[in-house]
Motif scaffolding. Structure first.
Motif, PDB file in Angstrom:
ATOM      1  N   ASN A 151       0.812  -1.225   0.000  1.00  0.00           N
ATOM      2  CA  ASN A 151       0.000   0.000   0.000  1.00  0.00           C
ATOM      3  C   ASN A 151       0.845   1.274   0.000  1.00  0.00           C
ATOM      4  O   ASN A 151       0.312   2.370   0.135  1.00  0.00           O
ATOM      5  CB  ASN A 151      -0.923   0.000   1.222  1.00  0.00           C
ATOM      6  N   ALA A 152       2.144   1.116  -0.170  1.00  0.00           N
ATOM      7  CA  ALA A 152       3.054   2.259  -0.065  1.00  0.00           C
ATOM      8  C   ALA A 152       3.456   2.796  -1.427  1.00  0.00           C
ATOM      9  O   ALA A 152       3.806   2.038  -2.335  1.00  0.00           O
ATOM     10  CB  ALA A 152       4.313   1.864   0.708  1.00  0.00           C
ATOM     11  N   GLY A 153       3.425   4.112  -1.551  1.00  0.00           N
ATOM     12  CA  GLY A 153       4.086   4.768  -2.662  1.00  0.00           C
ATOM     13  C   GLY A 153       5.586   4.759  -2.418  1.00  0.00           C
ATOM     14  O   GLY A 153       6.048   4.482  -1.301  1.00  0.00           O
ATOM     15  N   THR A 154       6.343   5.077  -3.447  1.00  0.00           N
ATOM     16  CA  THR A 154       7.800   4.996  -3.311  1.00  0.00           C
ATOM     17  C   THR A 154       8.498   6.094  -4.102  1.00  0.00           C
ATOM     18  O   THR A 154       8.001   6.546  -5.135  1.00  0.00           O
ATOM     19  CB  THR A 154       8.351   3.654  -3.846  1.00  0.00           C
ATOM     20  N   PHE A 155       9.647   6.514  -3.603  1.00  0.00           N
ATOM     21  CA  PHE A 155      10.601   7.257  -4.420  1.00  0.00           C
ATOM     22  C   PHE A 155      11.964   7.254  -3.759  1.00  0.00           C
ATOM     23  O   PHE A 155      12.091   7.062  -2.547  1.00  0.00           O
ATOM     24  CB  PHE A 155      10.137   8.690  -4.732  1.00  0.00           C
ATOM     25  N   ASP A 156      12.995   7.442  -4.583  1.00  0.00           N
ATOM     26  CA  ASP A 156      14.360   7.635  -4.096  1.00  0.00           C
ATOM     27  C   ASP A 156      14.628   9.123  -3.975  1.00  0.00           C
ATOM     28  O   ASP A 156      14.052   9.941  -4.707  1.00  0.00           O
ATOM     29  CB  ASP A 156      15.388   7.042  -5.068  1.00  0.00           C
ATOM     30  N   LEU A 157      15.539   9.464  -3.081  1.00  0.00           N
ATOM     31  CA  LEU A 157      15.946  10.854  -2.874  1.00  0.00           C
ATOM     32  C   LEU A 157      17.468  10.885  -2.846  1.00  0.00           C
ATOM     33  O   LEU A 157      18.088  10.114  -2.119  1.00  0.00           O
ATOM     34  CB  LEU A 157      15.342  11.360  -1.563  1.00  0.00           C
ATOM     35  N   ASN A 158      18.054  11.763  -3.637  1.00  0.00           N
ATOM     36  CA  ASN A 158      19.517  11.861  -3.689  1.00  0.00           C
ATOM     37  C   ASN A 158      19.965  13.273  -3.351  1.00  0.00           C
ATOM     38  O   ASN A 158      19.847  14.183  -4.154  1.00  0.00           O
ATOM     39  CB  ASN A 158      20.039  11.474  -5.077  1.00  0.00           C
ATOM     40  N   SER A 159      20.442  13.448  -2.132  1.00  0.00           N
ATOM     41  CA  SER A 159      21.205  14.645  -1.794  1.00  0.00           C
ATOM     42  C   SER A 159      22.495  14.191  -1.125  1.00  0.00           C
ATOM     43  O   SER A 159      22.928  14.743  -0.125  1.00  0.00           O
ATOM     44  CB  SER A 159      20.405  15.606  -0.904  1.00  0.00           C
ATOM     45  N   ALA A 160      23.057  13.115  -1.746  1.00  0.00           N
ATOM     46  CA  ALA A 160      24.304  12.505  -1.280  1.00  0.00           C
ATOM     47  C   ALA A 160      24.180  12.159   0.205  1.00  0.00           C
ATOM     48  O   ALA A 160      23.157  11.635   0.637  1.00  0.00           O
ATOM     49  CB  ALA A 160      25.496  13.388  -1.596  1.00  0.00           C
ATOM     50  N   CYS A 161      25.205  12.471   0.981  1.00  0.00           N
ATOM     51  CA  CYS A 161      25.234  12.019   2.381  1.00  0.00           C
ATOM     52  C   CYS A 161      24.332  12.837   3.302  1.00  0.00           C
ATOM     53  O   CYS A 161      24.195  12.514   4.482  1.00  0.00           O
ATOM     54  CB  CYS A 161      26.666  12.006   2.892  1.00  0.00           C
ATOM     55  N   ALA A 162      23.719  13.891   2.762  1.00  0.00           N
ATOM     56  CA  ALA A 162      22.688  14.613   3.515  1.00  0.00           C
ATOM     57  C   ALA A 162      21.309  14.009   3.283  1.00  0.00           C
ATOM     58  O   ALA A 162      20.303  14.522   3.757  1.00  0.00           O
ATOM     59  CB  ALA A 162      22.677  16.088   3.106  1.00  0.00           C
TER      60      ALA A 162
END
Length: 328
Positions: free
Chosen positions: A104-115
């Motif tokens: 039931n979950a939406g998904t996405f990746d987030l890239n701000s490196a190590c932050a």
């Protein structure tokens, strides 16, 4: 009014341990002494052959779900913060969502490196505060061993693999959960450190000037005062936004690439060193995973407890900086 509260954490690191002595052997010189005296890294974990970021995330996710007493099907959203994704496309979060059964979950990746982890928890908090979602998992994951030049002692001795996860839920409890946050970037440093091939600028199949562009590179040396100055500034701003003194913060969970930078930050803030829990000693530098891993270990070892005020402060390539405050 709803707020976003961290209710559980989990982590996973690969089984294979590489001590400093391993690097003495492959590099043909004593790097152990420098690592012990300057960054206090003694060992780290690297993925096995065939093990990748999604594997780390899956196991960290299941750890957090177990600690929360929650089923994956209860999650509304899964965010994975990483700059070492399973693929360029599709997202690592989609792979992990299927594996853990978060149907039931939406998904996405987030890239701000190590932050990334702090940026992702800030994002998740606002999704919950807006009223749209109630249960979100955030995972910070790092599989940087896949991108290391094994002959480059500046990188190969520091960087490691792991994943840390938290589960955030809505709450109406007063004085609990997310308090404030701040994101800052200094894009003028974007070409100082990174992995510069594999994207559209230098695709993996052609136009790669140097095969080592596929590996992590320190192009220029960062000013040593940069992180302590930025981290202490962010901590002071969070405290000001909350109307408290920095001495009232129970733990500072900070990006863990350099123990001396963390200590200098605490010195600038005028708070004791035991207020920054660290895990790099036995896990190396795990990028976007290091802060949730430190949170999990601090919680597990009873260094933090319900009602504590935590400041999360992350920095990474870009340069990206992210900070937020939670009351457990």
């Amino acid at each position: 009014m709803k707020n976003a509260k961290i209710i559980a954490s989990g982590m996973y690191v690969p089984e294979d341990i590489y001590t400093n002595a391993y690097f003495n052997e492959i590099l043909g010189e004593d790097v152990d002494t420098w690592l012990r005296e300057n960054v206090e890294i003694y060992e780290r974990r690297w993925c096995k052959e065939g093990e990748s970021t999604a594997d780390l995330c899956e196991k960290a996710a299941n750890s957090a779900l177990k600690n929360a007493g929650m089923k994956a099907s209860e999650l509304d959203l899964l965010i994975i913060a990483t700059d070492t994704p399973e693929y360029i496309s599709p997202s690592t979060a989609a792979v992990v969502q299927h594996r853990i059964g978060a149907v039931n979950a939406g998904t996405f990746d987030l890239n701000s490196a190590c932050a990334g982890f702090v940026t992702a928890t800030e994002t998740a908090a606002h999704y919950i505060k807006s009223g749209g979602l109630n249960k979100i998992m955030v995972i910070g994951a790092y599989g940087m061993s896949k991108y290391l030049d094994k002959t480059d002692k500046k990188t190969v001795t520091l960087f490691a693999d792991g994943a840390g996860a938290v589960i955030m839920t809505s709450t109406e409890e007063k004085n609990k959960g997310h308090q404030t946050g701040k994101l800052i970037s200094k894009g003028e440093y974007a070409d100082w450190m990174g992995i510069y091939a594999g994207g559209t600028k230098h695709p993996s199949t052609h136009n790669v000037i140097d095969h080592k562009d596929h590996q992590l590179k320190f192009v220029k040396k960062f000013p040593p005062e940069l992180n302590p100055q930025m981290w202490s500034m962010l901590a002071n701003q969070l405290a000001e936004n909350m109307g408290i003194g920095v001495s009232e913060v129970d733990q500072f969970l900070i990006t863990q690439i350099n123990i001396n930078a963390i200590r200098e930050t605490l010195k600038l803030l005028g708070v004791p060193e035991d207020k920054a829990y660290t895990v790099m000693h036995n896990y190396g530098y795990t990028g976007s995973a290091c802060i949730p891993m430190a949170l999990h270990k601090a919680w597990e070892n009873q260094k933090i407890k319900e009602g504590d005020t935590l400041f999360f402060i992350g920095s990474g390539g870009g340069l990206a900086f992210a900070a937020n405050a939670f009351i457990l």
